[in-house]
Design an enzyme around this catalytic site. Sequence first.
Site, short mmCIF file in Angstrom:
data_model
loop_
_atom_site.label_atom_id
_atom_site.label_comp_id
_atom_site.label_asym_id
_atom_site.label_seq_id
_atom_site.Cartn_x
_atom_site.Cartn_y
_atom_site.Cartn_z
N HIS A 111 1.00 -1.06 -0.03
CA HIS A 111 -0.08 -0.18 0.20
C HIS A 111 0.90 1.03 0.00
O HIS A 111 2.06 1.19 0.66
CB HIS A 111 -0.70 -0.22 1.36
CG HIS A 111 -1.85 0.97 1.52
ND1 HIS A 111 -1.50 2.05 1.89
CD2 HIS A 111 -3.06 0.87 1.27
CE1 HIS A 111 -2.60 3.00 1.80
NE2 HIS A 111 -3.62 2.11 1.61
N ASP A 187 3.45 -4.18 8.00
CA ASP A 187 2.25 -3.23 7.81
C ASP A 187 1.28 -4.36 8.10
O ASP A 187 0.92 -5.12 7.25
CB ASP A 187 2.25 -2.74 6.40
CG ASP A 187 0.82 -2.26 6.11
OD1 ASP A 187 -0.02 -2.14 7.12
OD2 ASP A 187 0.77 -1.64 5.09
N GLN A 190 -3.90 -4.88 7.46
CA GLN A 190 -5.13 -5.66 6.93
C GLN A 190 -5.17 -6.99 7.51
O GLN A 190 -5.58 -7.89 7.20
CB GLN A 190 -5.09 -5.90 5.24
CG GLN A 190 -5.39 -4.47 4.57
CD GLN A 190 -6.70 -4.28 4.79
OE1 GLN A 190 -7.74 -4.88 5.02
NE2 GLN A 190 -6.78 -2.81 4.32
N LYS A 213 -9.46 -0.09 11.74
CA LYS A 213 -9.91 -1.10 10.55
C LYS A 213 -10.01 -2.37 11.51
O LYS A 213 -10.59 -3.67 11.18
CB LYS A 213 -8.82 -1.63 9.60
CG LYS A 213 -8.58 -0.52 8.74
CD LYS A 213 -7.58 -1.10 7.66
CE LYS A 213 -6.89 -0.03 6.86
NZ LYS A 213 -7.39 0.59 5.94
N CYS A 354 -4.70 2.25 -3.47
CA CYS A 354 -3.42 2.87 -2.96
C CYS A 354 -2.39 1.98 -3.18
O CYS A 354 -1.37 1.98 -2.52
CB CYS A 354 -3.42 3.47 -1.64
SG CYS A 354 -4.76 4.47 -0.96
#
Length: 394
Positions: A111, A187, A190, A213, A354
Amino acid sequence: MNQEQIRKDFPQLNQGFIYFDSGSTALKPLPVIRAVEEYYKTLSTSVGRGLHRPSNLATKAYEEAHEKVRRFLNGSGDVIFTKNCTEAINIVSHGIDWKEGDKVVTTCLEHNSNLLPWLALRPKGVNVVILECSKDGSIDLKKLDDAVDEKTKVVAVIHASNVLGTIVPVEDISEIARKKGAMVLIDGAQAAPHLKVNVDALGCDFYAGSGHKMCGPSGTGFLYISKKVFDRVKPMMLGGGSATDVQLDKITFTEGPGIFEAGTPNIAGGIGLGAAVDYLERIGMNEIRKHEIELSKYLIDKLKGFDNTEIYGPDDLAKRTGVVSFNVDGMPAHRVAILLDEIGGIAIRSGNHCAFLLTHRILDQPFGTARASLYFYNTLAEVDTFINTLKDVI
Ligand SMILES: Cc1ncc(COP(=O)(O)O)c(C=O)c1O
């Protein structure tokens, strides 16, 4: 998992639309909304700044929320609260003492939040190597091993793709990086909302995530930093809370993770994030994962029934989250998304997400993809409605 009960916790599910866009941000359950409301109604003072009792209580609640996130991640290091995952990654990219010739290794899966902060280092002479991935999001670990050398300061990789759902073998990547002396940033935007994460077992140095999220309030995120590398990152901002003493010729900086949270933080958000972690743990991350696998299998099987639709990401459900990207022949993704909403009140995301290198270079999709991203509050019946509406859209 009692889905009927769970759905009652999400007032927004009664607003007459189907929400398949949790990859952008998750809906908020009542316990999180109440925790935020409670703070504003009863404790609305600053943290770490007053000696009065309300401030002490707010400070305790805010610090406890950090501890909840640390436990949720199973880490023995420190947790810093940020406004989102992007800020968390930027704290690291800005905070390291870069030298000309240093190297960062990352991938085409990333991303922008885990790509642009590293690319911005190029003018300083930092060599940013971006590894290709395959169409299903797998990374060749041999190529990664070859790319990481003694000049590599950071290996920065996504834990789960926001476009393909691919779960990346971050444990293996951490091992490769560690052997060469590089720091590892993951990261987890997600992944943390969907998978049981154990940062100690992953062996990473930094783990960045989006609180919003994972059912936390908007404006919340976090950065986990292992003890081993804590001193290798300098704070990006300084201000209130950064120093314990300031003289004309000497500053004594605050010790510990507080140094990374200069200024009055998002106290309500942080406390709400703690409540979100409590909520997810009450349901159980294994239960959440099980439900998401069932939902995504159901959705993918039904999508396979369309002969003019391409589905992206790994075939093996064990290697993917509840993110399901697809395209309909001859229809730009945005058109599919707008019609799903107009015809069936279904919210999905569309476009490049993104992640331009992935959608353009790897998937060769100039208009990106349509993306349904599922969470534990979604149901098989909603998937049925989605599929029927998609038929109408087509
Ligand atoms: C994989 C990934 N990383 C980072 C981000 C950025 O997260 P935030 O909006 O919390 O900064 C996102 C958001 O969609 C994401 O999907």
